[in-house]
Design a protein around this motif. Structure first.
Motif, PDB file in Angstrom:
ATOM      1  N   ASP A   1       0.847  -1.188   0.000  1.00 48.99           N
ATOM      2  CA  ASP A   1       0.000   0.000   0.000  1.00 48.99           C
ATOM      3  C   ASP A   1       0.881   1.235   0.000  1.00 48.99           C
ATOM      4  OD1 ASP A   1       0.838   0.385   2.644  1.00 48.99           O
ATOM      5  OD2 ASP A   1      -1.065  -0.250   3.524  1.00 48.99           O
ATOM      6  N   VAL A   2       0.283   2.367  -0.326  1.00 48.82           N
ATOM      7  CA  VAL A   2       1.028   3.618  -0.384  1.00 48.82           C
ATOM      8  C   VAL A   2       0.293   4.671   0.434  1.00 48.82           C
ATOM      9  CG1 VAL A   2      -0.085   4.411  -2.532  1.00 48.82           C
ATOM     10  CG2 VAL A   2       2.193   5.274  -1.908  1.00 48.82           C
ATOM     11  N   GLN A   3       1.059   5.415   1.219  1.00 52.02           N
ATOM     12  CA  GLN A   3       0.518   6.510   2.018  1.00 52.02           C
ATOM     13  C   GLN A   3       0.739   7.814   1.252  1.00 52.02           C
ATOM     14  OE1 GLN A   3      -0.929   5.981   5.146  1.00 52.02           O
ATOM     15  NE2 GLN A   3      -0.681   3.784   4.753  1.00 52.02           N
ATOM     16  N   LEU A   4      -0.337   8.561   1.004  1.00 50.25           N
ATOM     17  CA  LEU A   4      -0.268   9.740   0.152  1.00 50.25           C
ATOM     18  C   LEU A   4      -0.939  10.950   0.810  1.00 50.25           C
ATOM     19  CD1 LEU A   4      -1.334   8.034  -3.199  1.00 50.25           C
ATOM     20  CD2 LEU A   4       0.984   8.744  -2.579  1.00 50.25           C
ATOM     21  N   PRO A   5      -0.401  12.149   0.578  1.00 46.12           N
ATOM     22  CA  PRO A   5      -1.072  13.344   1.096  1.00 46.12           C
ATOM     23  C   PRO A   5      -2.440  13.577   0.461  1.00 46.12           C
ATOM     24  CG  PRO A   5       1.217  13.829   0.503  1.00 46.12           C
ATOM     25  CD  PRO A   5       0.890  12.465  -0.049  1.00 46.12           C
ATOM     26  N   ASP A   6      -2.572  13.238  -0.822  1.00 42.31           N
ATOM     27  CA  ASP A   6      -3.810  13.488  -1.564  1.00 42.31           C
ATOM     28  C   ASP A   6      -4.263  12.188  -2.214  1.00 42.31           C
ATOM     29  OD1 ASP A   6      -5.789  14.225  -3.417  1.00 42.31           O
ATOM     30  OD2 ASP A   6      -4.845  16.166  -3.825  1.00 42.31           O
ATOM     31  N   LEU A   7      -5.234  11.559  -1.601  1.00 45.64           N
ATOM     32  CA  LEU A   7      -5.700  10.255  -2.087  1.00 45.64           C
ATOM     33  C   LEU A   7      -6.285  10.356  -3.489  1.00 45.64           C
ATOM     34  CD1 LEU A   7      -6.359   7.258  -1.668  1.00 45.64           C
ATOM     35  CD2 LEU A   7      -8.458   7.967  -0.498  1.00 45.64           C
ATOM     36  N   GLU A   8      -7.085  11.372  -3.743  1.00 48.31           N
ATOM     37  CA  GLU A   8      -7.729  11.491  -5.051  1.00 48.31           C
ATOM     38  C   GLU A   8      -6.699  11.715  -6.157  1.00 48.31           C
ATOM     39  OE1 GLU A   8     -10.892  10.810  -5.726  1.00 48.31           O
ATOM     40  OE2 GLU A   8     -10.984  10.243  -3.602  1.00 48.31           O
ATOM     41  N   ALA A   9      -5.665  12.506  -5.873  1.00 46.96           N
ATOM     42  CA  ALA A   9      -4.604  12.708  -6.850  1.00 46.96           C
ATOM     43  C   ALA A   9      -3.854  11.399  -7.109  1.00 46.96           C
ATOM     44  CB  ALA A   9      -3.627  13.784  -6.373  1.00 46.96           C
ATOM     45  N   GLY A  10      -3.682  10.603  -6.065  1.00 44.00           N
ATOM     46  CA  GLY A  10      -3.040   9.306  -6.231  1.00 44.00           C
ATOM     47  C   GLY A  10      -3.852   8.365  -7.090  1.00 44.00           C
ATOM     48  N   LYS A  11      -5.158   8.381  -6.920  1.00 44.15           N
ATOM     49  CA  LYS A  11      -6.029   7.537  -7.738  1.00 44.15           C
ATOM     50  C   LYS A  11      -5.956   7.934  -9.211  1.00 44.15           C
ATOM     51  CE  LYS A  11     -10.176   6.889  -5.925  1.00 44.15           C
ATOM     52  NZ  LYS A  11     -11.415   7.200  -5.157  1.00 44.15           N
ATOM     53  N   ARG A  12      -5.898   9.242  -9.458  1.00 41.20           N
ATOM     54  CA  ARG A  12      -5.789   9.684 -10.850  1.00 41.20           C
ATOM     55  C   ARG A  12      -4.451   9.244 -11.450  1.00 41.20           C
ATOM     56  NH1 ARG A  12      -8.295  14.283  -8.509  1.00 41.20           N
ATOM     57  NH2 ARG A  12      -6.284  15.364  -8.303  1.00 41.20           N
ATOM     58  N   PHE A  13      -3.369   9.391 -10.694  1.00 43.13           N
ATOM     59  CA  PHE A  13      -2.041   9.034 -11.196  1.00 43.13           C
ATOM     60  C   PHE A  13      -1.945   7.541 -11.506  1.00 43.13           C
ATOM     61  CE2 PHE A  13       2.296   7.547 -10.664  1.00 43.13           C
ATOM     62  CZ  PHE A  13       3.047   8.459 -11.390  1.00 43.13           C
ATOM     63  N   TYR A  14      -2.257   6.700 -10.539  1.00 43.87           N
ATOM     64  CA  TYR A  14      -2.095   5.260 -10.735  1.00 43.87           C
ATOM     65  C   TYR A  14      -3.176   4.674 -11.637  1.00 43.87           C
ATOM     66  CZ  TYR A  14       1.625   5.379  -7.310  1.00 43.87           C
ATOM     67  OH  TYR A  14       2.814   5.651  -6.653  1.00 43.87           O
ATOM     68  N   GLY A  15      -4.331   5.327 -11.670  1.00 40.02           N
ATOM     69  CA  GLY A  15      -5.349   4.881 -12.615  1.00 40.02           C
ATOM     70  C   GLY A  15      -4.886   5.051 -14.049  1.00 40.02           C
ATOM     71  N   GLU A  16      -4.242   6.188 -14.327  1.00 38.77           N
ATOM     72  CA  GLU A  16      -3.702   6.426 -15.667  1.00 38.77           C
ATOM     73  C   GLU A  16      -2.469   5.574 -15.933  1.00 38.77           C
ATOM     74  OE1 GLU A  16      -4.552   8.340 -18.238  1.00 38.77           O
ATOM     75  OE2 GLU A  16      -6.361   9.233 -17.368  1.00 38.77           O
ATOM     76  N   LEU A  17      -1.605   5.433 -14.932  1.00 33.55           N
ATOM     77  CA  LEU A  17      -0.333   4.749 -15.138  1.00 33.55           C
ATOM     78  C   LEU A  17      -0.502   3.247 -15.331  1.00 33.55           C
ATOM     79  CD1 LEU A  17       2.777   5.388 -15.136  1.00 33.55           C
ATOM     80  CD2 LEU A  17       2.755   4.520 -12.777  1.00 33.55           C
ATOM     81  N   PHE A  18      -1.251   2.612 -14.448  1.00 36.17           N
ATOM     82  CA  PHE A  18      -1.389   1.148 -14.462  1.00 36.17           C
ATOM     83  C   PHE A  18      -2.748   0.663 -14.928  1.00 36.17           C
ATOM     84  CE2 PHE A  18       1.870   1.177 -10.792  1.00 36.17           C
ATOM     85  CZ  PHE A  18       2.930   0.970 -11.664  1.00 36.17           C
TER      86      PHE A  18
END
Length: 332
Positions: free
Chosen positions: A13-30
């Motif tokens: 798992d990954v701990q992130l300051p901005d969960l929604e930004a993380g979802k956008r990043f990894y959703g696009e990446l993977f």
């Protein structure tokens, strides 16, 4: 879902300051999709990541800004209380004591004697990964440390790992305290010329080493062997790189059974650089993934390069969490 063998990597798992930004990043990446992760929520917002409808990871919003923005690895245990006892006896420290996560299972977090943080997971309704060693999912982990002898002994005592030093593959188990052949490993022990701000798999004495593939099936059995950088015979005499592969207890140690590894951070890097785990995700196209990561606001700290077991790169996401990607070689 099949249970994981004791000591097998079973979750990230990954701990992130901005969960929604993380979802956008990894959703696009993977190509991940997400669902609410309340069942494994530890007090903050959390999202399960799925690849092809199968669980592969979790993203969590940080509740404390002092926490690192980082990917974490979890090892399976069938008795978390006993594993915690072994951690303390072997010189490790507990960060989070065992806590039940609803019906999903029980988790804890610990640090090895060198300070690298890892998690424990005793499965309940959730065993861990539903997919790995395939594009968009976890495929390998390794720890980077300055205290290799203490750390090698620690993981052997706590998890029963059996070690094989790079360059000694096929020679059987390396005993406690016998690591450090000076033969090629993942290269984080090498010189920093190939990278700017932190050690990375490309930064070996040769500037070409990497790490990578393998991991376990859901039963904890290795499927393809590690991609420890420089693991080809031609690299066996390269000095300055120190890497140990880990195989589970009860297996013949070597590349075919390895589930992770240990490399060394040398004095060429700043003393304040902490020990830590680097986690790898399999991808279909390493170059395209690195390009996409940069386009999405991430950073490519080690550009794509070839290793004997495929092509890899090291990236940071758009919030700073580091991870590696590996494209397996094309079958011929």
């Amino acid at each position: 879902m099949a249970a994981f063998a004791h000591s097998a990597p079973c979750w990230v798992d990954v701990q992130l300051p901005d969960l929604e930004a993380g979802k956008r990043f990894y959703g696009e990446l993977f190509g991940w999709t997400f669902r609410a992760g309340e069942e494994v929520d530890r007090g903050g917002p959390c999202a399960d990541a799925l690849s092809g409808g199968k669980l592969v990871a979790a993203l969590a919003g940080k509740q404390d800004g002092r926490m690192p923005t980082a990917w974490g690895i979890y090892f399976a245990t069938d008795d978390i209380t006993a594993t915690v006892t072994r951690i303390r006896q072997a010189g490790g420290q507990m960060i989070t004591e065992p806590v039940r996560v609803g019906g999903a299972g029980v988790l804890a977090q610990a640090a090895d004697p060198g300070g690298a943080v890892f998690g424990l997971w005793q499965a309940g309704d959730r065993s861990g990964f539903q997919k790995q060693n395939e594009p968009g999912s976890f495929c390998w982990t390794e720890v980077y440390t300055r205290q290799k002898d203490r750390v090698d002994a620690f993981y052997e005592q706590v998890f029963g790992f059996r070690g094989t030093d790079l360059g000694a593959a096929g020679t059987g188990e390396s005993g406690r305290g016998e690591s450090g052949t000076g033969e090629p490993g993942t290269g984080r022990s090498g010189t920093p010329e190939a990278g700017a701000d932190a050690p990375g798999p490309a930064r070996s004495a040769t500037g070409e080493s990497g790490t990578g593939e393998s991991g376990t099936s859901e039963s904890g059995t290795s499927e393809s062997g590690p991609v420890a950088s420089g693991m080809s015979g031609s690299d066996a005499d390269v000095p300055g790189v120190d890497f140990r592969m880990w195989s589970p207890a009860g297996t013949e140690p070597g590349p075919d059974t390895a589930i992770g590894g240990r490399s060394v951070i040398t004095d060429v890097f700043p003393a304040e650089m902490p020990s830590y785990f680097l986690n790898y995700f399999a991808v279909a196209d390493c170059d395209a993934t690195a390009e996409t990561g940069a386009h999405l606001g991430g950073r490519v700290s080690v550009p794509p390069f070839d290793i004997p077991y495929g092509r890899m790169a090291v990236l940071h996401d758009n919030q700073g969490a580091e991870f590696a990607v590996l494209q397996p070689p094309v079958s011929r």
